[in-house]
Design a protein around this motif. Structure first.
Motif, PDB file in Angstrom:
ATOM      1  N   ASP A  64       0.877  -1.175   0.000  1.00 26.51           N
ATOM      2  CA  ASP A  64       0.000   0.000   0.000  1.00 26.51           C
ATOM      3  C   ASP A  64       0.913   1.223   0.000  1.00 26.51           C
ATOM      4  O   ASP A  64       1.907   1.242   0.734  1.00 26.51           O
ATOM      5  N   ASP A  65       0.570   2.221  -0.809  1.00 27.60           N
ATOM      6  CA  ASP A  65       1.422   3.417  -0.830  1.00 27.60           C
ATOM      7  C   ASP A  65       1.246   4.270   0.415  1.00 27.60           C
ATOM      8  O   ASP A  65       2.021   5.190   0.641  1.00 27.60           O
ATOM      9  N   SER A  66       0.258   3.969   1.239  1.00 26.27           N
ATOM     10  CA  SER A  66       0.056   4.696   2.487  1.00 26.27           C
ATOM     11  C   SER A  66       0.670   3.908   3.651  1.00 26.27           C
ATOM     12  O   SER A  66       0.214   2.821   4.001  1.00 26.27           O
ATOM     13  N   ALA A  67       1.720   4.495   4.249  1.00 30.43           N
ATOM     14  CA  ALA A  67       2.335   3.853   5.417  1.00 30.43           C
ATOM     15  C   ALA A  67       1.349   3.785   6.579  1.00 30.43           C
ATOM     16  O   ALA A  67       1.360   2.830   7.363  1.00 30.43           O
ATOM     17  N   VAL A  68       0.479   4.793   6.685  1.00 34.40           N
ATOM     18  CA  VAL A  68      -0.539   4.781   7.740  1.00 34.40           C
ATOM     19  C   VAL A  68      -1.486   3.605   7.553  1.00 34.40           C
ATOM     20  O   VAL A  68      -1.837   2.911   8.510  1.00 34.40           O
ATOM     21  N   MET A  69      -1.910   3.364   6.305  1.00 33.28           N
ATOM     22  CA  MET A  69      -2.814   2.236   6.072  1.00 33.28           C
ATOM     23  C   MET A  69      -2.121   0.908   6.386  1.00 33.28           C
ATOM     24  O   MET A  69      -2.735  -0.010   6.933  1.00 33.28           O
ATOM     25  N   LYS A 117       0.083   0.464   8.674  1.00 34.86           N
ATOM     26  CA  LYS A 117       0.070   0.365  10.144  1.00 34.86           C
ATOM     27  C   LYS A 117      -1.315  -0.034  10.654  1.00 34.86           C
ATOM     28  O   LYS A 117      -1.452  -0.845  11.575  1.00 34.86           O
ATOM     29  N   ILE A 118      -2.356   0.558  10.072  1.00 38.26           N
ATOM     30  CA  ILE A 118      -3.727   0.258  10.507  1.00 38.26           C
ATOM     31  C   ILE A 118      -4.047  -1.222  10.260  1.00 38.26           C
ATOM     32  O   ILE A 118      -4.625  -1.901  11.119  1.00 38.26           O
TER      33      ILE A 118
END
Lengths: 126, 177
Positions: free
Chosen positions: A8-13, A15-16
């Motif tokens: 996923d290009d979102s590091a936050v996603m 982590k979630i």
């Protein structure tokens, strides 16, 4: 030892998803991460013992759908199951993903229960 | 001039935003109708934009204060975040991506097939925006019955509040000829 690749290009996603997997009791011993399809191919080559790949669709450089098509053309890695985790939720997109070689599909946003249901066939539960 | 009517778009924005928070962000939010705002009147700390193209094109955006962005990110990650960093920008991008994706799935039959861009997030203080498109290419769109939105320079804003702070989900839509 269960090893999961999160793409996923979102590091936050990323982590979630990791937090939700742990909270729902699904057993993953090692998370490997990639921010796009190109990075994911590198990680697959370095980790041929992956048990599952969770894959976003819309990413820079190489999209999720391009990645899964490439993955399925690789003899060594073609048996690794892939679950798409994406905001793309139309029937046409889901069919396209499955026709391209994805095994499962989960639309964002998702609840912890929906994540457990989507991954329960591939991961053990505590 | 091309005119298109979209019923229930405000309700769709509210339900999509509520769904994202209910599923993935443990934080109570409350919606409060909608309003139209001229682009040059927008002033905020954090802007996250995702554009869509297809039979219609437009932008879905988050507009919020620094404190609201920090609060949402903290709730998303389950840890206290106290300054604007890459995680906050990433979280705001993902929030907009999920709201835009849900909205796209909901309005697919009305708007037709569309492609979403990856999000763009800008954080600062008292940020403003301006459209760079050709002013001769204006199109008036009726977003809900009786309300006309000039897609060149007005945004349909849907405000949400939580614990005394607010953010807006903005939307502009244009039908492509």
């Amino acid at each position: 030892m269960t090893k999961l690749l999160l793409v996923d290009d979102s590091a936050v996603m990323r982590k979630i998803i990791q937090r939700n997997i742990k909270e729902t009791g699904l057993i993953v011993d090692e998370f490997v991460e990639a921010g796009d399809g190109n990075q994911a191919l590198e990680k697959v080559n370095e980790n041929l013992d992956l048990d599952l790949i969770l894959l976003d669709w819309n990413m820079p450089n190489m999209s999720g759908i391009e990645f899964v098509k490439t993955l399925r053309s690789l003899n060594l890695a073609k048996r690794i199951p892939v679950v798409m985790v994406t905001t793309e939720g139309s029937d046409a997109k889901i069919s396209e993903a499955k026709d391209s070689g994805a095994d499962g599909y989960l639309t964002k946003p998702f609840t912890a229960d929906q994540l457990r249901d989507a991954l329960g066939s591939y991961l053990m539960v505590q | 001039m091309t005119t298109a009517t979209y019923d229930n778009i405000v309700e769709d924005v509210i339900s999509c935003t509520n769904e994202v928070f209910a599923s993935m962000i443990p934080m109570e939010i409350k919606s409060d109708g909608s309003f139209y705002q001229k682009e040059d009147m927008i002033s905020t700390d954090v802007i996250s934009l995702i554009s869509f193209t297809g039979e219609h094109s437009g932008i879905v955006a988050f507009f919020g204060s620094k404190d609201m962005a920090l609060k949402i990110t903290s709730k998303m990650l389950g840890i206290e975040v106290s300054s604007i960093d890459q995680d906050v920008k990433d979280a705001m991008g993902e929030l907009t991506n999920m709201i835009g994706g849900s909205l796209k799935n909901k309005v697919f039959e009305t708007f037709g097939a569309m492609h979403l861009s990856v999000p763009i997030v800008i954080a600062g203080a008292a940020l403003s925006i301006s459209s760079s498109s050709n002013k001769n290419d204006k199109q008036d769109l009726t977003i809900s019955p009786g309300v006309t939105c000039n897609s060149q320079n007005s945004w349909m804003m849907t405000p949400f509040s939580s614990e005394g702070d607010t953010f807006n989900i903005g939307l502009v839509v244009k039908k492509n000829d």
